[in-house]
Design a protein around this motif. Structure first.
Motif, PDB file in Angstrom:
ATOM      1  N   TRP B  20       0.832  -1.210   0.000  1.00 31.64           N
ATOM      2  CA  TRP B  20       0.000   0.000   0.000  1.00 31.64           C
ATOM      3  C   TRP B  20       0.859   1.251   0.000  1.00 31.64           C
ATOM      4  O   TRP B  20       0.517   2.253  -0.630  1.00 31.64           O
ATOM      5  CB  TRP B  20      -0.958  -0.011   1.199  1.00 31.64           C
ATOM      6  N   LEU B  23       1.819   2.070  -3.406  1.00 30.79           N
ATOM      7  CA  LEU B  23       0.670   2.568  -4.177  1.00 30.79           C
ATOM      8  C   LEU B  23       0.365   4.022  -3.797  1.00 30.79           C
ATOM      9  O   LEU B  23       0.071   4.857  -4.670  1.00 30.79           O
ATOM     10  CB  LEU B  23      -0.549   1.684  -3.916  1.00 30.79           C
ATOM     11  N   TYR B  24       0.444   4.330  -2.506  1.00 31.82           N
ATOM     12  CA  TYR B  24       0.207   5.717  -2.070  1.00 31.82           C
ATOM     13  C   TYR B  24       1.254   6.650  -2.677  1.00 31.82           C
ATOM     14  O   TYR B  24       0.923   7.747  -3.139  1.00 31.82           O
ATOM     15  CB  TYR B  24       0.255   5.824  -0.539  1.00 31.82           C
ATOM     16  N   VAL B  27       0.373   7.286  -6.263  1.00 31.12           N
ATOM     17  CA  VAL B  27      -0.744   8.237  -6.425  1.00 31.12           C
ATOM     18  C   VAL B  27      -0.244   9.672  -6.218  1.00 31.12           C
ATOM     19  O   VAL B  27      -0.561  10.577  -7.001  1.00 31.12           O
ATOM     20  CB  VAL B  27      -1.894   7.910  -5.437  1.00 31.12           C
ATOM     21  N   LEU B  28       0.546   9.876  -5.170  1.00 35.73           N
ATOM     22  CA  LEU B  28       1.041  11.219  -4.880  1.00 35.73           C
ATOM     23  C   LEU B  28       2.034  11.688  -5.953  1.00 35.73           C
ATOM     24  O   LEU B  28       2.044  12.869  -6.317  1.00 35.73           O
ATOM     25  CB  LEU B  28       1.680  11.259  -3.483  1.00 35.73           C
ATOM     26  N   LEU B  30       1.900  10.801  -9.058  1.00 33.61           N
ATOM     27  CA  LEU B  30       1.069  11.137 -10.216  1.00 33.61           C
ATOM     28  C   LEU B  30       0.459  12.526 -10.052  1.00 33.61           C
ATOM     29  O   LEU B  30       0.391  13.314 -11.009  1.00 33.61           O
ATOM     30  CB  LEU B  30      -0.029  10.088 -10.392  1.00 33.61           C
ATOM     31  N   LEU B  31       0.027  12.849  -8.825  1.00 29.11           N
ATOM     32  CA  LEU B  31      -0.520  14.182  -8.559  1.00 29.11           C
ATOM     33  C   LEU B  31       0.533  15.251  -8.857  1.00 29.11           C
ATOM     34  O   LEU B  31       0.238  16.254  -9.524  1.00 29.11           O
ATOM     35  CB  LEU B  31      -0.993  14.293  -7.099  1.00 29.11           C
ATOM     36  N   ILE B  34       0.948  15.570 -12.551  1.00 20.91           N
ATOM     37  CA  ILE B  34      -0.192  16.277 -13.179  1.00 20.91           C
ATOM     38  C   ILE B  34      -0.080  17.785 -12.941  1.00 20.91           C
ATOM     39  O   ILE B  34      -0.289  18.591 -13.854  1.00 20.91           O
ATOM     40  CB  ILE B  34      -1.538  15.728 -12.636  1.00 20.91           C
TER      41      ILE B  34
END
Lengths: 569, 46
Positions: B20, B23-24, B27-28, B30-31, B34
């Motif tokens: 996890w 994965l976290y 995600v961060l 990717l933020l 972006i």
């Protein structure tokens, strides 16, 4: 709207209704009715989460907002992935392991019945009023654009929601959310592609984006730190994160979505998918609005996009002023078009200096056009209902009705209806769950049979739907009260988040300390709202901080007075 | 209607990236990507 468009719209609504009834069959126990038997995979849960938060107004006002204000609204969503990570790591396993039906049931386990009652009361008050608005707001926009009575559009939306939720429960709601989101995405993507095709042949995508940039519409990131500015990078990251934490972590309409996941893993993946997909999705919606703006640089837009309000203003007591304004607007738009064409020609020729001149002219004419639109808004608000003074919600639909081809118009309106249905059904199922689990079963009829609670669940689903429709019937008479209803919900989120943070992490903090903290937090938030200019996104940070701080100090004070008492107070 | 549902003890690793925590971080990351991409995009056309 043409007959084929009505057929597309009607068929889509019929398919959504039948699909919802079909997927909801077999909900014979309260557990399946309210939690879909915890059987759903992360894909369904993720799309359901996204569909619930995406109301019809999201799809009408977001492009409209980009048209008027550029893309800076995107920053509001930067805090959402952070919140998704935090909730996946904390709230999801806690809710799942305790096996609760509702977020507020957890508060009683952790604190006492009065905290459950407080959470339930705040949710029913804010979300109950919001549900009426969730049906009314899109009903009003759709009624104006389709020329229907708002009573019919609200009854259509409310009626379908009642059929789907009362027959199939949460399982039907979540599955129809997937279908609704698919329809929404298809319609919006098709609208975006056609929009690009409708641009003049000499305007490339690069030209269109450069025009938008020259007009200041690509203002995606603002690094300034200003507490009174709603959309900056910091407001989005910090304030947006707190809003998302409160919405996804304490609001039953979202908690219920991921409680239907078949495991902690599935619920976590659903939230993280939302964290990954939400910002790009909003970027696309805002870009759509920016492209509509570019399109209207070459085709004359109406002075005021709400056709009913504009017609009333034209024939009202300020009609002469409005018509004079329209004439000046016509000239200003023509001048702006000439500047845009000169900019594109100079850019394509690689002529830097003429492009700079055209760019400055474009900015100047844009300011004139904006000023004239503001003057029109003043005239409209002087003669019409307060809700008609802004036309942001009508910009995208006005473009759709006037310029999109037959068939696609019906599909886009089906998207708006689908979005309205998805958010309403999510809220309705959450309200019914709270009514049955946290009020009816807990405090009124605690020892009834499974069948009794099943019937009661269906009753509450239908009752909340009827309430939503009734609210929409009379909402137009509420005037400025509507605005108060909208604001009301945002005043509770910070307090709720503070309560849940204490529940998760304040192991020595008891119910009374949390209650005192919550009352203080709410008082501070209301004071900020009444007497300061602080942007509302910060209310959640302030409210949460006050709740936690006061509760911790209260706990310490009580412990010093009575060393033998810890978690009780 | 039972008072609550059966407790869920499933807390295994995610189906991808191994843990996890990874994965976290993804995600961060990717933020962050972006946000940088959006900034570059708007600067390129402004």
């Amino acid at each position: 709207m043409s007959t084929p468009d009505w057929i597309v719209l009607g068929t889509t609504l019929l398919v959504i209704t039948l699909y919802g009834v079909y997927r909801g069959r077999g909900s014979t126990s309260v557990r399946s009715f309210l939690l879909a038997d915890r059987s759903l995979g992360w894909g369904t849960v993720a799309l359901s989460i996204m569909a619930t938060q995406a109301s019809a107004i999201t799809f009408t006002s977001t492009p409209g907002q980009a048209y008027v204000d550029g893309m800076r609204f995107l920053q509001f969503y930067f805090g959402l992935p952070l919140a998704m990570v935090l909730l996946s790591a904390t709230a999801v396993p806690k809710f799942h392991r305790l096996g609760v039906y509702s977020a507020y049931e957890y508060l009683e386990r952790r604190f006492d019945p009065k905290m459950r009652l407080l959470g339930t009361g705040l949710f029913l008050l804010s979300r109950g009023l919001a549900t009426g608005m969730t049906i009314y707001a899109p009903s009003l926009v759709l009624s104006v654009m389709l020329g229907l009575d708002v009573r019919w559009t609200s009854m259509l939306i409310g009626g379908i929601v009642i059929i789907v939720t009362a027959t199939g429960g949460v399982k039907a709601v979540n599955h129809t959310h997937v279908l609704q989101l698919a329809i929404i995405m298809t319609g919006m993507l098709a609208a975006g592609v056609v929009l690009l095709m409708l641009l003049p042949p000499e305007v490339s995508v690069g030209d269109a984006l450069s025009l938008a940039g020259a007009a200041g519409k690509l203002n995606t990131i603002d690094f300034s730190f200003d507490l009174e500015n709603r959309y900056t990078l910091w407001t989005g990251l910090i304030g947006g994160m707190f809003v998302a934490l409160a919405y996804f972590g304490t609001d039953q309409s979202q908690v219920q979505r991921y409680l239907t996941g078949k495991s902690v893993t599935q619920s976590r993946l659903a939230l993280l998918f939302n964290g990954v997909a939400k910002v790009p999705m909003q970027f696309f919606m805002l870009l759509l609005g920016v492209l509509v703006y570019v399109f209207f640089l070459f085709a004359e837009p109406p002075l005021f996009f709400n056709p009913t309000a504009a017609a009333e203003a034209r024939s009202g007591i300020h009609g002469e002023s409005f018509r004079a304004l329209e004439s000046r607007y016509h000239d200003a738009v023509a001048e702006r078009k000439a500047a845009a064409e000169a900019f594109v020609a100079a850019r394509d020729a690689g002529a830097t200096e003429p492009a700079g001149v055209a760019r400055r002219l474009l900015m100047r004419t844009e300011q004139t056009v904006e000023r004239l639109r503001e003057e029109a808004g003043v005239i409209v608000s002087a003669g019409a209902a307060p809700n008609d003074s802004a036309d942001t919600n009508y910009i995208f639909l006005s473009f759709v009705l006037t310029y999109l081809p037959v068939g696609l118009v019906g599909l886009v309106f089906a998207c708006i209806f689908a979005a309205s249905l998805s958010s309403s059904s999510g809220e309705l199922s959450a309200l019914a769950t709270i009514s049955i689990v946290d009020v009816y079963r807990r405090f009124l009829r605690p020892r009834e049979s499974e069948t009794h609670y099943m019937h009661a669940s269906r009753f509450f689903m239908a009752a909340w739907g009827i309430y939503g429709i009734a609210f929409a019937q009379y909402a137009s008479r509420l005037g400025s009260l509507i605005e108060a209803v909208n604001i009301l919900g945002s005043l509770f989120y910070g307090t709720m988040l503070g309560i849940f943070l204490l529940a998760f992490y304040g192991k020595k903090v008891g119910g009374t300390a949390t209650l005192v903290g919550a009352l203080c937090g709410e008082a501070v938030v209301i004071s900020c709202f009444l007497w300061t200019q602080i942007a509302w996104l910060w209310y959640n940070v302030i409210g949460c901080a006050v709740v936690v701080t006061v509760a911790l100090f209260w706990t310490l004070a009580v412990q010093r007075q009575r060393p033998d008492v810890h978690a009780e107070q | 209607m039972s008072a609550s549902r059966a407790p869920d003890t499933d807390d295994g690793p995610p189906p991808f990236l191994g843990s996890w925590r990874n994965l976290y971080i993804a995600v961060l990351s990717l933020l962050a990507f972006i946000m940088i991409a959006v900034y570059v995009f708007s600067r390129a056309f402004s």
